[in-house]
Design an enzyme around this catalytic site. Structure first.
Site, mmCIF file in Angstrom:
data_model
loop_
_atom_site.group_PDB
_atom_site.id
_atom_site.type_symbol
_atom_site.label_atom_id
_atom_site.label_comp_id
_atom_site.label_asym_id
_atom_site.label_seq_id
_atom_site.Cartn_x
_atom_site.Cartn_y
_atom_site.Cartn_z
ATOM 1 N N ASP A 129 -0.194 -9.644 7.768
ATOM 2 C CA ASP A 129 1.185 -9.376 8.162
ATOM 3 C C ASP A 129 2.072 -10.271 7.298
ATOM 4 O O ASP A 129 2.020 -11.498 7.414
ATOM 5 C CB ASP A 129 1.353 -9.696 9.657
ATOM 6 C CG ASP A 129 2.772 -9.438 10.138
ATOM 7 O OD1 ASP A 129 3.699 -9.405 9.292
ATOM 8 O OD2 ASP A 129 2.962 -9.278 11.340
ATOM 9 N N ALA B 21 0.830 -1.219 0.000
ATOM 10 C CA ALA B 21 0.000 0.000 0.000
ATOM 11 C C ALA B 21 0.859 1.261 0.000
ATOM 12 O O ALA B 21 1.909 1.271 0.614
ATOM 13 C CB ALA B 21 -0.901 -0.006 1.234
ATOM 14 N N PRO B 22 0.426 2.326 -0.669
ATOM 15 C CA PRO B 22 -0.849 2.481 -1.385
ATOM 16 C C PRO B 22 -0.890 1.886 -2.791
ATOM 17 O O PRO B 22 -1.874 2.060 -3.493
ATOM 18 C CB PRO B 22 -1.004 4.005 -1.441
ATOM 19 C CG PRO B 22 0.403 4.529 -1.458
ATOM 20 C CD PRO B 22 1.204 3.581 -0.617
ATOM 21 N N CYS C 122 12.859 3.483 1.493
ATOM 22 C CA CYS C 122 13.031 4.905 1.140
ATOM 23 C C CYS C 122 13.811 5.570 2.271
ATOM 24 O O CYS C 122 13.480 6.663 2.711
ATOM 25 C CB CYS C 122 11.712 5.593 0.839
ATOM 26 S SG CYS C 122 10.487 5.481 2.141
ATOM 27 N N ASP D 263 -0.801 -5.981 2.444
ATOM 28 C CA ASP D 263 -0.419 -4.905 3.364
ATOM 29 C C ASP D 263 -1.113 -5.159 4.693
ATOM 30 O O ASP D 263 -2.233 -5.647 4.742
ATOM 31 C CB ASP D 263 -0.781 -3.520 2.827
ATOM 32 C CG ASP D 263 0.096 -2.435 3.476
ATOM 33 O OD1 ASP D 263 1.096 -2.013 2.859
ATOM 34 O OD2 ASP D 263 -0.207 -2.039 4.626
HETATM 35 C C1 SAM Z 1 7.023 1.945 2.130
HETATM 36 S S1 SAM Z 1 5.354 1.576 2.310
HETATM 37 C C2 SAM Z 1 4.997 0.749 0.807
HETATM 38 C C3 SAM Z 1 4.803 1.661 -0.378
HETATM 39 C C4 SAM Z 1 4.277 0.917 -1.592
HETATM 40 N N1 SAM Z 1 5.140 -0.209 -1.938
HETATM 41 C C5 SAM Z 1 4.132 1.801 -2.794
HETATM 42 O O1 SAM Z 1 5.061 1.903 -3.607
HETATM 43 O O2 SAM Z 1 3.067 2.422 -2.970
HETATM 44 C C6 SAM Z 1 5.409 0.262 3.452
HETATM 45 C C7 SAM Z 1 4.081 -0.435 3.674
HETATM 46 O O3 SAM Z 1 4.354 -1.587 4.476
HETATM 47 C C8 SAM Z 1 3.208 -1.877 5.228
HETATM 48 N N2 SAM Z 1 3.631 -2.823 6.280
HETATM 49 C C9 SAM Z 1 4.328 -2.583 7.405
HETATM 50 N N3 SAM Z 1 4.563 -3.733 8.073
HETATM 51 C C10 SAM Z 1 4.000 -4.721 7.337
HETATM 52 C C11 SAM Z 1 3.887 -6.132 7.497
HETATM 53 N N4 SAM Z 1 4.423 -6.762 8.556
HETATM 54 N N5 SAM Z 1 3.233 -6.837 6.563
HETATM 55 C C12 SAM Z 1 2.682 -6.223 5.489
HETATM 56 N N6 SAM Z 1 2.744 -4.889 5.292
HETATM 57 C C13 SAM Z 1 3.397 -4.149 6.192
HETATM 58 C C14 SAM Z 1 2.760 -0.505 5.696
HETATM 59 O O4 SAM Z 1 1.387 -0.528 6.052
HETATM 60 C C15 SAM Z 1 3.043 0.350 4.462
HETATM 61 O O5 SAM Z 1 1.879 0.474 3.687
#
Ligand code: SAM
Length: 433
Positions: free
Chosen positions: A297, A249-250, A369, A271
């Protein structure tokens, strides 16, 4: 003096105070503001938070006594006023008059005189920053970490963090071509340029509301930083029929993956955040793309994995976001030094768990990032040391990409500001056959 102008300053002060006093994210604080002048409030709130450490220092120098914590919104309002005087083209007389009027709208009429006196004094007097934080306009822990991780580049990184980020577009090549879309932008009068290393990217000379972008609603185009556009083609470079985006996400990088992959290739997007996962669905609907989207997760594979291994995995891990401070200046205020070790543990856990779901011969692209080595090459290094069937594939897709990348002991870093891009780290890991 316009009522609207004072209302906008009052709204900006509430947003700034919401971040500083209540620890709200800037996006959340802006989301709860009701204003008819959204762009101006955004500009004031973003700018004031971007310059927070410098403005706070200046305010302290200008005040005889600190502002009481119950009047923190007035401290925020003064900073909004100082920001207008030092960093915008708003005429001084309007900046001062509207900001003073805003004190009344914030229910603090008795402090309007103080706001007036401080801003008038700021107009007359200049001063030098008092502290290291004010001088570099960052918290000390970030300055020190950057000095240690990037001894030759830290000042350039600090400067890039305080600059306004350009708007980048990603063309949906399932629906149009870069050349055709570029022609549409040119015709609409939106100046833009290509990037030699990014075949789907156009960078706009000035931001444009998405509603004015040709074909946005029909999915011809998305807004996505140039650095973020490096991920999908790299992830797909080994060939992929079944792909996983583990922290999706997003959905920006997921959508890019799907736009580039063979239409029959399957993509599973996961996500952990249900609300954010909902945005992936909206994005995919707009772009007319298909994917399986699940709220889970990613590190608890038993909860979501059907046991069929993936050819390619994108792990865009949760991180400090220290590479995107220019887009999220609240990070400077909300992140703590102690967060980094905790994030590195989460990153290592995700990497270790997801590796089990990768096919022999498959590739996992680890992305953050962040510009901090503890979240990047050190996580990857420890993983490679502990994982006998993992190796790094350090081949880049093309030489133009090489020009924007810094080779690290493991993986590659794009520093923020490089060719107008956000800061990203990438490491491509392959599983032995
Ligand atoms: C850097 S953002 C991702 C951005 C996305 N890849 C994009 O380009 O639009 C990291 C995401 O990891 C999710 N996240 C954090 N811990 C997680 C977990 N254990 N399992 C799955 N998602 C996770 C967060 O909710 C967040 O949306």
């Amino acid at each position: 003096m316009s009522r609207k102008g004072a209302a906008a300053r009052a709204s900006a002060a509430r947003v700034v105070d919401g971040v500083r006093s209540n620890g709200r994210s800037l996006d959340a604080a802006l989301g709860s503001v009701d204003t008819d002048d959204e762009a101006f409030v955004r500009m004031l709130a973003y700018g004031t938070l971007r310059m927070h450490f410098r403005l706070e220092d200046r305010r302290r120098q200008l005040l005889d006594r600190p502002i009481r914590s119950r009047d923190s919104v007035i401290a925020a309002l003064i900073d909004v006023g100082l920001f207008q005087l030092s960093d915008t083209r708003v005429p001084d007389h309007a900046a001062i008059a509207e900001t003073v009027e805003a004190a009344k709208r914030l229910g603090k009429p008795r402090l309007a005189g103080l706001v007036n006196a401080v801003l008038r004094r700021a107009q007359r007097e200049t001063s030098a920053p008092d502290s290291l934080e004010a001088r570099f306009n960052h918290p000390t822990w970030i300055v020190e970490r950057l000095q240690s991780d990037w001894p030759d580049d830290w000042q350039q990184i600090l400067a890039a963090n305080d600059a306004r980020a350009p708007m980048w577009l990603r063309i949906n090549t399932r629906q149009t071509t870069l050349d055709s879309y570029k022609a549409m932008l040119d015709e609409a009068g939106y100046e833009n340029q290509r990037h030699a290393a990014l075949p789907q990217a156009l960078r706009l000379a000035a931001p444009v509301p998405v509603s004015r972008l040709p074909g946005f609603a029909n999915g011809l185009v998305s807004v996505q930083d140039g650095g973020a556009q490096i991920a999908a083609p790299w992830c797909l470079g080994g060939g992929a029929a079944r792909m996983l985006d583990a922290c999706a996400a997003p959905g920006g990088k997921s959508a890019h993956l799907k736009e580039l992959a063979d239409p029959d290739d399957a993509l599973i997007c996961i996500d952990v955040d249900e609300r954010r996962a909902g945005v992936i669905r909206e994005t995919f609907d707009r772009l007319q793309l298909e994917a399986t989207i699940a709220v889970a997760d990613a590190s608890e594979t038993k909860g979501w994995w059907d046991g069929r291994p993936f050819d390619a995995i994108l792990l865009d891990a949760p991180c400090s976001a220290s590479g995107v401070i220019r887009r999220h200046p609240d990070i400077k205020l909300l992140r703590r030094a102690t967060d980094i070790a905790a994030l590195a543990r989460v990153q290592a856990t995700l990497l270790g768990s997801l590796w089990q779901t990768l096919k022999p011969g498959g590739r996992l692209l680890y992305v953050t990032c962040s510009v901090f080595k503890d979240e990047n090459e050190r996580v990857v290094d420890a993983f490679l040391d502990a994982t006998p069937d993992a190796t790094e594939n350090d081949l880049l897709q093309n030489n133009n990409i090489r020009d924007v990348m810094r080779r690290q002991a493991r993986g590659y870093q794009v520093l923020p500001g490089t060719d107008g891009m956000d800061g990203f780290y990438f490491a491509c890991l392959e599983k032995a056959t």
